[in-house]
Scaffold this motif. Structure first.
Motif, short mmCIF file in Angstrom:
data_model
loop_
_atom_site.label_atom_id
_atom_site.label_comp_id
_atom_site.label_asym_id
_atom_site.label_seq_id
_atom_site.Cartn_x
_atom_site.Cartn_y
_atom_site.Cartn_z
N CYS A 94 6.02 8.84 -5.98
CA CYS A 94 6.10 10.24 -5.54
C CYS A 94 4.72 10.86 -5.32
CB CYS A 94 6.89 11.09 -6.52
SG CYS A 94 8.58 10.52 -6.79
N ILE A 95 3.78 10.06 -4.85
CA ILE A 95 2.44 10.57 -4.56
C ILE A 95 2.23 10.50 -3.05
CG2 ILE A 95 -0.04 10.26 -4.92
CD1 ILE A 95 0.63 8.84 -7.54
N PRO A 96 2.21 11.64 -2.36
CA PRO A 96 2.09 11.61 -0.90
C PRO A 96 0.72 11.09 -0.46
CG PRO A 96 1.93 13.86 -1.70
CD PRO A 96 2.33 13.01 -2.87
N ARG A 97 0.72 10.41 0.67
CA ARG A 97 -0.54 9.92 1.22
C ARG A 97 -1.45 11.08 1.59
NH1 ARG A 97 -1.42 4.81 3.08
NH2 ARG A 97 0.29 3.32 2.91
N ASP B 257 0.81 -1.22 0.00
CA ASP B 257 0.00 0.00 0.00
C ASP B 257 0.84 1.27 0.00
OD1 ASP B 257 -2.25 -1.56 0.03
OD2 ASP B 257 -2.52 -1.45 2.21
N ASP B 258 2.12 1.14 0.33
CA ASP B 258 3.00 2.32 0.35
C ASP B 258 3.65 2.59 -1.00
OD1 ASP B 258 2.52 2.72 3.07
OD2 ASP B 258 4.12 1.33 3.65
N ALA B 259 3.34 1.77 -2.01
CA ALA B 259 4.04 1.88 -3.30
C ALA B 259 3.85 3.25 -3.95
CB ALA B 259 3.57 0.77 -4.24
N GLU B 260 2.63 3.78 -3.90
CA GLU B 260 2.40 5.08 -4.54
C GLU B 260 3.27 6.16 -3.92
OE1 GLU B 260 -1.69 6.16 -4.64
OE2 GLU B 260 -2.09 4.98 -6.44
N GLU B 261 3.38 6.14 -2.59
CA GLU B 261 4.17 7.17 -1.93
C GLU B 261 5.66 6.93 -2.09
OE1 GLU B 261 3.34 9.68 1.85
OE2 GLU B 261 3.94 7.69 2.53
#
Length: 254
Positions: free
Chosen positions: A85-88, A77-81
């Motif tokens: 480079c997409i902050p939660r 689930d942390d892959a985007e952040e």
């Protein structure tokens, strides 16, 4: 003596000093530059090939795809952040529902035109005649209500079948505030008649200064012919992309 500081990091949500620093630079409130490099960017630049070279392994497309899948599975689930480079918690809207509703007014008139699919295949002179009738009957009275000395502008969002094309003429008040004069909504209208309506509106706007047109996908046609007719300096062909939002939305929000 001068110097520079380079800060390299992944995000840790939106409400942290690192992300606030990025926002300040993008909004123009702090000097500096932002360089955004995602995991996919690194892959395209040969990251996995370099790893294979250092480890003495043979590179293959299949091995690279497997390695990428393993990396993304590791972050979960942390892959985007961590990788993209997409902050939660960055789902906040720039234009909230409350803000939009506060700007709405029942006084804004709307000229609507919708046709059936068969209209597209009618002879050209019939399509042009029906389009002109719509313009003269529905749009001309709205144009007549514009202040004759006001500077005018135009915004456009393109649609062809499932979505509407919307034209939004604006006029500028003495205090430089711009107001939407009226809206034109076109549903299922062929490209050539959309061009006809667009030209009719702009040709009759007093003191037309410029417009911004949706140039994504099929909308590029209308943006292109408008730039040819009214000049590329007056018509901005807007192509929405991730980079466009990164460049334009932070200053808008500030």
């Amino acid at each position: 003596m001068g110097g520079r500081v380079i800060i390299i990091s992944t995000h840790n949500g939106v409400d942290n000093p690192f992300n606030e620093l990025i926002a300040e630079v993008r909004e123009g409130r702090r000097k500096g530059s932002v360089h955004r490099i995602t995991f996919d960017d690194a892959i395209k630049d040969g990251l996995y090939k370099r790893i294979c070279l250092r480890q003495g392994k043979e590179w293959t497309p299949e091995a690279e795809e497997e390695w990428i899948a393993d990396i993304r599975a590791y972050y979960g689930d942390d892959a985007e952040e961590e990788l993209d480079c997409i902050p939660r918690n960055s789902g906040g809207a720039y234009l909230s529902r409350a803000l939009i509703e506060s700007r709405m007014t029942p006084e804004t008139k709307i000229a609507r035109w919708s046709v059936k699919d068969a209209f597209t295949h009618l002879p050209e002179h019939i399509r042009e005649a029906e389009c002109l009738e719509f313009c003269e009957k529905e749009i001309r009275p709205l144009l007549a209500g514009l202040p004759k000395k006001a500077r005018t502008f135009l915004g456009e969002d393109f649609g062809r079948t499932s979505d509407l094309t919307v034209l939004a003429p604006l006029y500028q008040l003495e205090a430089l505030t711009r107001r939407v004069a009226f809206l034109v909504e076109l549903r299922n209208i062929p490209f050539e008649q959309q061009r006809q309506v667009l030209f009719y509106v702009i040709d009759n706007l007093p003191n037309f200064m410029g417009g911004a047109l949706d140039a994504g996908g099929n909308g590029h046609y209308l943006a292109e012919v408008a730039a040819q007719r009214y000049g590329a300096l007056r018509i901005q062909a807007v192509k929405f992309s991730e980079q466009w939002y990164l460049s334009h939305m932070p200053p808008f929000k500030s």
